[in-house]
Design an enzyme around this catalytic site. Structure first.
Site, PDB file in Angstrom:
ATOM      1  N   SER A 304       0.848  -1.192   0.000  1.00 50.29           N
ATOM      2  CA  SER A 304       0.000   0.000   0.000  1.00 50.29           C
ATOM      3  C   SER A 304       0.883   1.241   0.000  1.00 50.29           C
ATOM      4  CB  SER A 304      -0.892   0.026   1.249  1.00 50.29           C
ATOM      5  OG  SER A 304      -0.151   0.405   2.397  1.00 50.29           O
ATOM      6  N   ASP A 305       0.335   2.369  -0.365  1.00 49.14           N
ATOM      7  CA  ASP A 305       1.011   3.628  -0.102  1.00 49.14           C
ATOM      8  C   ASP A 305       0.800   3.963   1.374  1.00 49.14           C
ATOM      9  OD1 ASP A 305       2.430   5.991  -0.427  1.00 49.14           O
ATOM     10  OD2 ASP A 305       1.453   6.474  -2.317  1.00 49.14           O
ATOM     11  N   TYR A 306       1.425   5.028   1.815  1.00 48.46           N
ATOM     12  CA  TYR A 306       1.455   5.407   3.229  1.00 48.46           C
ATOM     13  C   TYR A 306       0.040   5.544   3.795  1.00 48.46           C
ATOM     14  CZ  TYR A 306       3.282   8.054   7.265  1.00 48.46           C
ATOM     15  OH  TYR A 306       3.623   8.493   8.514  1.00 48.46           O
ATOM     16  N   THR A 307      -0.345   4.626   4.672  1.00 47.73           N
ATOM     17  CA  THR A 307      -1.674   4.559   5.303  1.00 47.73           C
ATOM     18  C   THR A 307      -2.805   4.459   4.285  1.00 47.73           C
ATOM     19  OG1 THR A 307      -2.021   6.971   5.514  1.00 47.73           O
ATOM     20  CG2 THR A 307      -0.845   5.874   7.319  1.00 47.73           C
ATOM     21  N   GLY A 308      -2.511   3.900   3.112  1.00 49.64           N
ATOM     22  CA  GLY A 308      -3.552   3.800   2.090  1.00 49.64           C
ATOM     23  C   GLY A 308      -4.735   2.970   2.539  1.00 49.64           C
TER      24      GLY A 308
END
Length: 762
Positions: A304-308
């Site tokens: 995932s992207d950051y906290t996606g």
């Protein structure tokens, strides 16, 4: 003479075909990462892991021991101290960290993971190595303007080797998002508006980061193609915003650069923040499983992207953290970045039967397979060496490469009266503007480890280039967004005392990059007032545009006889600009993005459709596809860029003008330099399908060549077209090509005439 074009296999992939894709050796290697033989000792680990330990392997957190830009870019969050994060490692709750603070940090964490945990699984160390580590290279958009993938491969190789020397195994790069809205700040991380250029640069950067000796080499880092998918199509150019595009557009525009990156061997990809036609990419099973896994047969790791995954709640797609975890994981996100959701909620979801153990094991196997590929099970400390970290960064060779890449990324927009290059002696030079001097705004956005303090500014570069540094004066003139007391008066006085003015204006590096969308892509008003005052002196002005995006330029900047787009060039910013200003290096870069007439045109790209009412060449007409005040065109189009030579195109040769279905058609033109300076021209081949079952763009780039021309020299430049070059995504969303007439241009830009003619696919 270097020729860049897509291979037949790449063309087929770009149109969505899978046959050539499956035949790729890189694809075969990645297939072995999913459900296939890991080393027996590693495979055995999965059976002995608890569900909590498995969830830990799928948890990636920002390093608590960080430093510099990493602190503001990616806060460490829940881990309040490095000791607390070490305790999480020892408990098996973290499989990797990112944007940490060097080899000593990595050494301590790897000791904890491999000697002080039950299973002794090595940690994975990741980082945002976007355009350099300690040696900073031009921002990727600028480097794309070189139209030289070998240069991009070399800078990525140097960046990867420096990062690996500091203990990093995995980079969150390259960004391969096609970006056609200059308001979007993250365009700086990619290769601009064109699909072919994005594909070629994606391939080059993956090969550069990963090297030629396998991912287990001590100087290799794993690449991560991001952001999957269509992040660059955010509505209104607003970062993180909604994306709603057709499947045809995805397959024709936004998917091909990812396919090129995977074909080059990228073993990971990152889910994008945006939703896609109503379903956030982080929980989009069609995207992450049906397309990526089932259709393309990608067998690598999805992060995932950051906290996606956390953001699925704000999207309104998940009710709570537990549901967000299930949705992201079952859609195909193997590893969660920084939310902590997987370690907190996967064990309970497995216990409740909402997540199958087989899916959990599949994701763990992908993480462990990446660690195997990187050689971490054989030697978890192979990249962790403080001595290498000290001796292999900012080497003379890497700094020389940064200077070369910088000079080859500068675009000459205008050079009336051949004002440039400037002589190195005999002229008094007034450097004016907020970017004339000072170690600020040099390296650009999204660099975690390099600093402006280690970069060389414009004034230093210019003074080193001229015969007498005393002939150079430096005056700030204005701030970025606000006037300075007496600043304009001082600038005017400096200009009046000089023979030539070099005016350094534009954006700060905080005005581009992530979360830096702009509603007006213009030079700030305070600097335009400075430009007006300087222009009024009547002295010749060379404008240097510092920018992370295409700009809508206005008078008086447009009235300057010479304009250079200097972007953010990195560690050797000042010397690279000076090399071009004084002719040590001839400008050869081209615009990777179109500069529009006005902000209101964006999103704008050269490969737009014609509409049923195009405005014909010439004056603006009523009831045609144009604005009241501007044509549907660019002020400075994609591919535009001047040299210090005088280049002309002539003598188009289309052979017999007929391309057989299984044949080739070689086309050529003569390119001549009648100027006094040697030049390197980027000769570009465009086509247009004049009639098709799906409407086609007014032009599409199909190949380009870099051609060196001495003064007075001319060369015949040829390209070979095949049926595969004419493929498009047809009515059934499959690659197709149809017989008919095609317009062809061999030209210096996407909107220049160059030489043109027609050929027929029979």
């Amino acid at each position: 003479m270097t020729h860049y074009r897509a291979s037949r296999r790449a063309v087929l992939m770009g149109a969505g075909a899978t046959a050539a894709w499956l035949a790729s050796p890189a694809r075969a290697a990645l297939q072995e990462l999913d459900g296939t033989p890991l080393p027996s000792a590693v495979e055995a680990l999965i059976a002995t892991m608890s569900v909590e330990e498995k969830a830990g392997q799928l948890t990636l957190m920002a390093a608590a021991w960080a430093g510099g830009a990493a602190v503001s870019l990616n806060p460490a969050g829940s881990a309040t101290s490095f000791d607390a994060q070490l305790a999480e490692v020892r408990a098996g709750r973290i499989g990797g960290v990112f944007n940490g603070n060097g080899a000593e940090m990595a050494r301590q964490m790897q000791i904890a993971a491999t000697r002080e945990t039950r299973l002794k699984v090595p940690m994975l160390f990741a980082a945002d190595i976007i355009h350099g580590f300690r040696t900073v290279f031009p921002m990727p958009l600028a480097e794309a303007g070189s139209f030289d993938p070998e240069l991009a491969r070399r800078t990525a190789r140097a960046a990867g080797a420096e990062a690996a020397a500091a203990g990093i195994d995995w980079t969150f790069a390259p960004m391969v998002d096609v970006a056609r809205d200059a308001r979007w700040g993250r365009g700086i991380e990619g290769s601009g508006e064109d699909v072919l250029l994005n594909r070629i640069m994606a391939d080059a950067r993956v090969r550069g980061f990963q090297g030629e000796n396998g991912l287990d080499a001590a100087d290799a880092v794993a690449a991560c193609a991001k952001h999957f998918a269509a992040y660059g199509a955010a509505e209104a150019g607003l970062d993180y915003n909604t994306v709603d595009v057709s499947e045809r557009t995805l397959r024709e525009i936004y998917f091909p650069p990812f396919q090129a990156a995977f074909d080059a061997g990228a073993p990971t990809t990152m889910a994008s923040f945006n939703e896609l036609s109503g379903v956030p990419a982080t929980a989009n099973r069609w995207l992450l499983t049906q397309v990526l896994r089932d259709e393309w047969h990608f067998r690598g790791l999805v992060v995932s992207d950051y906290t996606g995954d956390m953001e699925l709640i704000a999207h309104g797609f998940a009710a709570d953290a537990r549901e967000a975890t299930r949705l992201a994981f079952m859609a195909g996100v193997d590893m969660s970045m920084h939310s902590g959701f997987y370690i907190e909620h996967l064990p309970g979801l497995v216990a409740a039967g909402e997540v199958p153990m087989a899916r959990l094991d599949q994701a763990v196997r992908r993480v462990l397979a990446l660690k195997v590929q990187l050689g971490l099970f054989d030697d978890p400390f192979r990249r962790i060496d403080p001595d290498r970290e000290r001796t292999r960064v900012r080497t003379p060779g890497n700094l020389a490469l940064a200077r070369e890449a910088g000079s080859r990324s500068i675009v000459l927009l205008k050079n009336d009266g051949n004002l440039l290059p400037l002589p190195r002696s005999g002229r008094r030079i007034a450097l004016i503007g907020p970017f004339a001097a000072g170690q600020h705004d040099l390296i650009g956005p999204w660099n975690v480890y390099g600093t402006d303090a280690e970069a060389v500014d414009l004034a230093t570069g210019v003074r080193a280039a001229v015969a007498d540094a005393a002939q150079v004066t430096v005056t700030e003139g204005s701030g970025i967004d606000a006037a300075l007391d007496g600043g304009i008066d001082q600038a005017v006085a400096a200009a009046q005392d000089a023979d030539v003015v070099v005016l350094a204006i534009g954006e700060t590096q905080r005005m581009s990059g992530e979360a830096q969308s702009r509603t007006e892509i213009v030079v700030p008003a305070a600097q335009m007032a400075l430009a007006s005052a300087v222009a009024a002196t009547g002295k010749p002005v060379v404008v240097l545009l510092r920018t992370g995006r295409a700009l809508a330029l206005e008078q008086p900047v447009l009235d300057a006889p010479a304009i250079l787009v200097t972007w953010f060039l990195g560690s050797q910013d000042g010397p690279a600009i000076a090399d071009v200003l004084f002719g040590q290096v001839a400008p050869s870069a081209r615009l990777p993005v179109s500069f529009p007439f006005a902000t209101g045109q964006v999103p704008y790209h050269y490969a737009h459709k014609n509409t049923g009412r195009p405005n014909p060449p010439g004056d603006l007409q009523k009831y045609k596809a144009r604005y009241r005040d501007w044509p549907n065109a660019a002020r400075f189009p994609f591919g535009h860029g001047l040299t210090y030579g005088a280049i002309a195109y002539s003598g188009l040769d289309l052979g017999n003008g007929r391309l057989a279905p299984d044949g080739e058609l070689t086309v050529s033109a003569t390119v001549a330099n009648s100027g006094r300076h040697a030049a390197e021209e980027v000769v570009q081949l465009y086509i247009r399908d004049l009639s098709a079952s799906i409407t086609r763009p007014v032009r599409e780039l199909k190949a380009f060549r870099r051609v060196a021309l001495a003064p007075g020299e001319s060369k015949a430049v040829s390209f070979t077209l095949r049926r595969a070059d004419l493929l498009f995504v047809g009515t059934e969303l499959k690659p197709t090509v149809e017989p008919g007439r095609f317009q062809l241009w061999i030209a210096p830009s996407a909107e220049a005439d160059g030489v043109s003619g027609e050929f027929t696919l029979v």
